[in-house]
Design a protein around this motif. Structure first.
Motif, PDB file in Angstrom:
ATOM      1  N   VAL A 115     -26.091  17.068  17.913  1.00  0.00           N
ATOM      2  CA  VAL A 115     -27.352  17.626  18.406  1.00  0.00           C
ATOM      3  C   VAL A 115     -28.128  18.140  17.197  1.00  0.00           C
ATOM      4  O   VAL A 115     -27.662  19.059  16.515  1.00  0.00           O
ATOM      5  N   PRO A 116     -29.307  17.555  16.921  1.00  0.00           N
ATOM      6  CA  PRO A 116     -30.013  17.940  15.691  1.00  0.00           C
ATOM      7  C   PRO A 116     -30.268  19.440  15.604  1.00  0.00           C
ATOM      8  O   PRO A 116     -30.177  20.019  14.520  1.00  0.00           O
ATOM      9  N   GLY A 117     -30.550  20.064  16.728  1.00  0.00           N
ATOM     10  CA  GLY A 117     -30.848  21.488  16.697  1.00  0.00           C
ATOM     11  C   GLY A 117     -29.656  22.344  16.302  1.00  0.00           C
ATOM     12  O   GLY A 117     -29.819  23.495  15.901  1.00  0.00           O
ATOM     13  N   ASN A 118     -28.473  21.777  16.394  1.00  0.00           N
ATOM     14  CA  ASN A 118     -27.277  22.548  16.080  1.00  0.00           C
ATOM     15  C   ASN A 118     -26.877  22.500  14.613  1.00  0.00           C
ATOM     16  O   ASN A 118     -25.954  23.176  14.188  1.00  0.00           O
ATOM     17  N   VAL A 119     -27.573  21.635  13.842  1.00  0.00           N
ATOM     18  CA  VAL A 119     -27.270  21.554  12.407  1.00  0.00           C
ATOM     19  C   VAL A 119     -27.712  22.859  11.760  1.00  0.00           C
ATOM     20  O   VAL A 119     -28.765  23.392  12.076  1.00  0.00           O
ATOM     21  N   PHE A 120     -26.879  23.420  10.916  1.00  0.00           N
ATOM     22  CA  PHE A 120     -27.329  24.613  10.184  1.00  0.00           C
ATOM     23  C   PHE A 120     -26.837  24.569   8.754  1.00  0.00           C
ATOM     24  O   PHE A 120     -25.923  23.823   8.408  1.00  0.00           O
ATOM     25  N   THR A 207     -19.905  29.769  14.162  1.00  0.00           N
ATOM     26  CA  THR A 207     -20.917  28.705  14.202  1.00  0.00           C
ATOM     27  C   THR A 207     -22.073  29.108  15.100  1.00  0.00           C
ATOM     28  O   THR A 207     -23.236  28.897  14.744  1.00  0.00           O
ATOM     29  N   ALA A 208     -21.730  29.670  16.245  1.00  0.00           N
ATOM     30  CA  ALA A 208     -22.794  30.074  17.168  1.00  0.00           C
ATOM     31  C   ALA A 208     -23.724  31.057  16.476  1.00  0.00           C
ATOM     32  O   ALA A 208     -24.959  30.955  16.576  1.00  0.00           O
ATOM     33  N   GLY A 209     -23.138  31.990  15.748  1.00  0.00           N
ATOM     34  CA  GLY A 209     -23.944  32.976  15.036  1.00  0.00           C
ATOM     35  C   GLY A 209     -24.826  32.320  13.988  1.00  0.00           C
ATOM     36  O   GLY A 209     -26.008  32.644  13.848  1.00  0.00           O
TER      37      GLY A 209
END
Lengths: 311, 850
Positions: A115-120, A207-209
């Motif tokens: 999911v692109p939005g989840n890349v950090f 990761t969520a953070g």
């Protein structure tokens, strides 16, 4: 002492290492005894160097100098090839893929996600879940660096214009120190990183953070701090997700306060060190790409305060 | 050939004439003119030992800095300069020059001749080396010392990441020193192959000679890629090309391949001469011939070959494929076997011999013990999985110092204690020598053994400091203490040397009762070395059967003396009006001819000054000074090739009424110049191979769209290469005409060849200039320009040589010196055709049909 037991890769290398060391030590001792005997033993008074003795000597040299070493080296080589096959990053599917980009003198870390939005993106602190195979895609944007966390695995270089692959897996939670192993310029000595192995639950929480954008200021002083940050030169090089600061030359600061260290594992992340680092990076890490940004005392304390809230 | 009994006496007048011919020029100007191997070798030895001390000083500074954690004795910038210069100094300015200096001194003595084959080249090598070394060290004065590591990895060393002049100093000044190394290598090859005593057949060459021969070939094959690589890097840094710039399609790994294809053989280039030294020391002090001469020599040759197949073991961590890892691991493991043969050979020789405890043996044994441990860790790091951990850590620092100090420095000290009595005529003190060896051995192990551990604990190389939490403190402190102890041991030997000059016992001709020819000469030897050229009948000319069988203490039974030697009648104290030496056939050592040797010349010194000016100007981009430097070099070249009076004298005497048994070799396969040209072509062939390999590495025929495309006609380059090939007909005709004394044909031949070569170059350059290449922004184009540029440079050299031959042919068609020029031009011509065909195939045919 040397402890390469934290991960599967390091463990296999460790087995090979200890075997070779033991074997090497035995050979060395035998060599020393032979040499000492050759030098010190009592000689018969007449001991002519006849051609026949020389022929015998030649045979002996071939046996001891070529055949015996070959008999030792061939099995070692086979083991080497087997270990190589086991270490091959492409031999198994990874559980997680992380991009690592070497920069003078810090590490940019990008967690991939379908999911692109989840890349950090984060820096200098590589969190991994215990017991999972993490594939690292390595590259660099300036010069060659090398990723090395001895307790987990050997080195792989980060080379501009190429992508290298390696993998790590930690079998127990802990903090493992890594360093850049390829000479990469003035501050090569201070290009460390931490690998933090966590239980899968802790890792998920982390990761969520990290995926969240930066914390909104809770008080007016912090809000003023954010303004000062955005108005200063800091924002030209650093990104703070959720704010207009979108620089990419320096590390992503969205969650800088949650990291354990500053300046690529050079300093513990305490308010004092943070202040020192913002105030004069060149004093702590001479040659660092982060310039000393002139700012008023007030600006300084506002920015200092704001950064501490970026958990 | 005559032995003592029937030796005809030589008149005092003749002796005096002979000695005058071989006398050294005196005074300051004389010093600059000297081209004799002995004085030059002494300067070479002193200079390179000076650089050893400097490199050691840099190491001491590093050990102070690393002795304690978070130390601020040196800042990061200075530390990086110091570790770069430590490695650079030890590799390029100490070990290689030092062994070449030793060979320069010893080879003529050991092989039984009067000088090295190209005395002016000896001097040129020394001066360029000295100036190159001074140039690179001058960077410290400006605070611009190189800081990219001795390996200078790109992109860190590209202009973008190292904008200062630091790396230009490294690149360019080092090239000057490399010219010196190549010159000495050419000298050594021709010396060992051609200028030996009669009777010294190939199976009687002393092991040191064999070791130096193989080493010299390795220098040719190893240094050439390095010079090509540094030239590419410098062109990149000047913004003219982008071989290594990733943004423009260049590849940083290409540099690593080029560097290590030099850098790994380099290790054996340093080790093999030590094998030679150790073999001499072991057999002399074990008082018996080495157990298997054949095996030791074969092992040297095998090591030389294998060492070129394992360079990528320095690149295990760069992400090369598992297949390649396996191959290079196998090759790196296999090289342990010839080394094992050598080590077992020495132990066996000591085992069956009667070892005599003297300082040279003590240094040899200490070195051997250290080297074997380094060899064992070497087999370990040859295994890629372990190397992933060890690579670029202090483990490798430990390993390489065990190999290089054990395998090279200790043997060099053994060699110094062994041969200095020959060089100075005085013995060094045994007691001080013993202490020096013991202190160096203990200091060395204390310094470097703990590094194995600090490395495996995670300490990377080339760090200027480390935090105390890392846990490296104790090991580093031990290392620092050990390093200073080691330095103390070295200084003891230095003291011993100076003391021996003043107070040393006179050595006599053969203080160790050694076997090889140099010990038949006086200590120090006369400048002419062998007024009577000895004839050799045995692998150990000074040990007779009786001596070897009885195994008496060498002190009791003198080895054979010079008087017992046979010598070559014609050469006894002759010639007297010029310097003459002998050349022999390669395998049998059959005397073939007399060669004329130059006596003195300013040309080498002036040419080196030219190099210094040219290269210093290149560093700082001063076009005017570049022109001045090139002008000086041109002047020196003219001086070099200007006819010498003594050569005229030699021609008068040799072609005169009195027939001589051995003819004068001036041109053709008997002459040294012919062999020198062959070595030069070997260098050029290596360079061409390197450049073509680089071309394909960078993707090669991706340049298809540009130069290989059907739109771009290949007719012109094809015609150009055809013209060059056509030139071979007049060249061969001209050379054949020399033998038949048809000098008109020689004239026509060289002239036609010159015109064809010129036309070919003009056509090619016109084609290339019109091709629209932009090497500065595209690595593909850089690769094209590299290949084309090589052929252009070769063609210019060819033109100059052919022009010289043509001028001689028209002015003095009967002169043998002109014939030498024609022969040499013919050799280069032949190679240029090969190069032309390869370049045409690579640049034009492969993109179309490949």
């Amino acid at each position: 002492m040397i402890d390469w037991s934290a991960g599967a890769a390091a463990e296999q290398i460790g087995d090979l290492f200890w075997t070779m060391t033991t074997l090497g030590a035995v050979i060395f001792v035998i060599f020393c005894i032979a040499l000492a005997y050759a030098l010190l033993h009592r000689r018969r008074p007449q001991d002519p160097a006849t051609p026949e003795r020389d022929r015998k000597g030649t045979r002996l040299i071939l046996w001891l100098g070529a055949v015996v070493p070959a008999l030792i080296l061939v099995p070692l080589f086979i083991w080497t090839v087997q270990t190589l096959a086991a270490l091959d990053p492409r031999s198994q599917r990874p559980d997680l893929v992380v991009d690592l980009v070497g920069k003078q003198w810090w590490w940019e870390i990008r967690y991939r996600d379908s999911v692109p939005g989840n890349v950090f993106v984060t820096a200098n602190e590589l969190h991994i879940p215990v017991g999972q195979r993490v594939e690292l895609r390595l590259t660099a944007t300036d010069v060659i660096h090398s990723f090395w966390v001895p307790e987990l695995h050997g080195k792989t270089d980060l080379i501009p214009g190429r992508e290298n692959v390696t993998w790590i897996q930690a079998d127990r939670p802990g903090v493992y120190t890594g360093r850049c192993a390829e000479y990469c310029g003035m501050q090569h000595a201070n290009m460390g990183l931490l690998v933090i192995a966590q239980t899968p639950e802790e890792f998920r929480a982390w990761t969520a953070g990290q995926r969240r954008t930066a914390a909104e200021p809770r008080d007016s002083l912090t809000a003023k701090g954010r303004e000062a940050f955005l108005g200063s030169a800091c924002a030209l090089c650093h990104q703070v997700r959720g704010t207009p600061a979108g620089g990419y030359l320096g590390p992503d600061l969205t969650h800088v306060a949650s990291r354990r260290t500053l300046a690529s594992a050079l300093l513990p992340n305490t308010p004092g060190h943070l202040g020192g680092w913002i105030g004069n990076p060149q004093a702590l890490k001479p040659g660092s790409r982060m310039p000393r940004v002139p700012m008023s005392r007030e600006e300084f304390s506002l920015i200092h305060r704001y950064l501490q809230t970026l958990e | 050939m005559a032995t003592t009994a029937e030796r005809p006496s030589v008149s005092a007048e003749q002796k005096e004439g002979f000695e005058r011919a071989w006398s050294q020029p005196t005074g300051f100007l004389g010093m600059l003119q000297t081209i004799d191997n002995i004085p030059i070798a002494q300067r070479y030895l002193a200079t390179s030992f000076g650089f050893f001390l400097l490199g050691g000083l840099l190491a001491a500074l590093m050990r102070i800095q690393l002795g304690t954690p978070d130390n601020t004795f040196l800042d990061a910038e200075t530390y990086n300069q110091i570790f770069t210069m430590h490695g650079t100094t030890m590799m390029f300015l100490f070990v290689i020059p030092f062994i070449e200096a030793l060979a320069t001194y010893l080879l003529p003595l050991m092989l039984g001749t009067r000088d090295l084959p190209f005395p002016r080249l000896t001097a040129l090598s020394y001066w360029t080396y000295l100036f190159g070394g001074l140039l690179i060290y001058s960077s410290f004065l400006f605070g611009l010392a190189p800081d990219g590591g001795w390996f200078a990895y790109v992109p860190l060393t590209n202009k973008q990441w190292s904008p200062g002049l630091n790396l230009d100093f490294w690149d360019i000044a080092l090239s000057v020193a490399e010219i010196a190394a190549m010159g000495a290598a050419a000298e050594i090859i021709v010396s060992v192959l051609r200028t030996r005593s009669p009777g010294m057949s190939i199976n009687r060459i002393p092991v040191f000679g064999w070791a130096m021969l193989v080493t010299a070939f390795m220098i040719i094959f190893g240094f050439t890629p390095l010079i090509v690589g540094t030239a590419m890097l410098e062109l990149d840094r000047k913004g003219l090309t982008s071989f290594f710039v990733p943004e423009n399609g260049g590849d940083p790994l290409l540099w690593q391949h080029l560097f290590w294809v030099f850098g790994h053989p380099e290790v054996y280039i340093m080790f093999l001469p030590a094998v030679g030294i150790l073999t001499h020391v072991v057999q002399v002090f074990a008082r018996r011939p080495v157990v298997s001469y054949t095996l030791v020599v074969l092992a040297i040759i095998a090591t030389g070959f294998l060492s070129f197949g394992l360079w990528a073991h320095h690149m295990y961590a760069t992400g090369i494929s598992p297949m390649a890892l396996g191959y290079f691991a196998a090759a790196s493991t296999v090289i342990a076997i010839p080394t094992g043969v050598q080590v077992v050979g020495w132990v066996a020789t000591l085992w069956v011999g009667r070892p005599l405890w003297r300082t040279p043996l003590l240094f040899g044994i200490s070195g051997l013990v250290i080297f074997v441990l380094g060899g064992i860790t070497g087999v370990m790091v040859a295994s890629p999985p372990f190397d992933f951990q060890a690579h670029d850590s202090y483990f490798v620092v430990a390993h390489l110092h065990y190999v290089l100090i054990g395998g090279t420095v200790f043997p060099l000290f053994a060699g110094l204690y062994y041969w200095l009595p020959k060089i100075t005529g005085r013995m060094m003190d045994e007691q001080i020598g013993l202490w020096s060896a013991v202190v160096m051995f203990i200091g060395f192990n204390l310094a470097f053994f703990p590094m194995h551990i600090s490395g495996l604990l995670g300490m990377p190389r080339r760090v200027y400091t480390y935090p105390t939490e890392a846990g490296f403190d104790t090991y580093n402190l031990l290392s620092s203490i050990g390093a200073f102890l080691f330095a103390g041991g070295v200084l003891l030997s230095l003291f011993n040397f100076f003391r021996s000059l003043r107070a040393g016992r006179p050595a006599g001709d053969n203080p160790w009762n050694a076997d090889s020819l140099e010990w038949s000469n006086s200590s120090p030897p006369p400048n002419a070395q062998y007024p009577r050229i000895p004839v050799v009948r045995d692998r150990h000319p000074l040990w007779d059967e009786h001596w070897r069988q009885e195994r008496m203490r060498p002190e009791e039974t003198p080895a054979r003396t010079a008087e017992a030697q046979e010598d070559v009648e014609q050469m006894a104290y002759w010639p007297t009006r010029w310097r003459g030496a002998l050349v022999v056939s390669v395998t049998e050592g059959r005397p073939l001819a007399v060669v004329h040797m130059p006596r003195r010349s300013f040309a080498p010194f002036i040419m080196s000054v030219g190099f210094l000016v040219l290269f210093a100007a290149l560093i700082v981009d001063q076009t005017t000074f570049m022109a001045v430097g090139a002008g000086i070099i041109a002047v020196a070249l003219i001086m070099w090739f200007w006819p010498q009076d003594t050569e005229t004298a030699a021609m008068e005497e040799m072609y005169g009424p009195e027939p001589k048994e051995l003819p004068l070799a001036q041109a053709g396969p008997a002459a040294n110049g012919f062999w020198g040209t062959c070595v030069f072509l070997l260098i050029m062939a290596t360079a061409l191979t390197t450049i073509v390999a680089g071309y394909f590495y960078l993707g090669g025929n991706v340049a298809l769209d540009l130069v290989g495309s059907p739109a771009e006609p290949i007719e012109r380059p094809a015609i150009a290469v055809g013209l060059l090939a056509l030139g071979m007909i007049p060249v061969v005709a001209g050379i054949r005409a020399i033998g038949r004394r048809r000098l008109g044909l020689l004239r026509l031949g060289v002239t036609a060849a010159l015109l064809l070569a010129a036309l070919h170059l003009w056509l090619l350059i016109a084609t290339w200039l019109g091709s629209g290449l932009s090497p500065s922004s595209d690595a593909q184009h850089s690769a094209f320009v590299g290949v084309a540029g090589f052929h252009a440079v070769l063609s210019v050299i060819l033109l100059v040589m052919t022009a010289v031959a043509t001028i001689w042919a028209w002015l003095r068609p009967a002169d043998g010196r002109g014939h030498a020029a024609a022969w040499n031009a013919a050799l280069v011509y032949g190679f240029a055709i090969v190069s032309g065909v390869i370049v045409f195939g690579v640049l034009y045919l492969v993109p179309r049909f490949g």
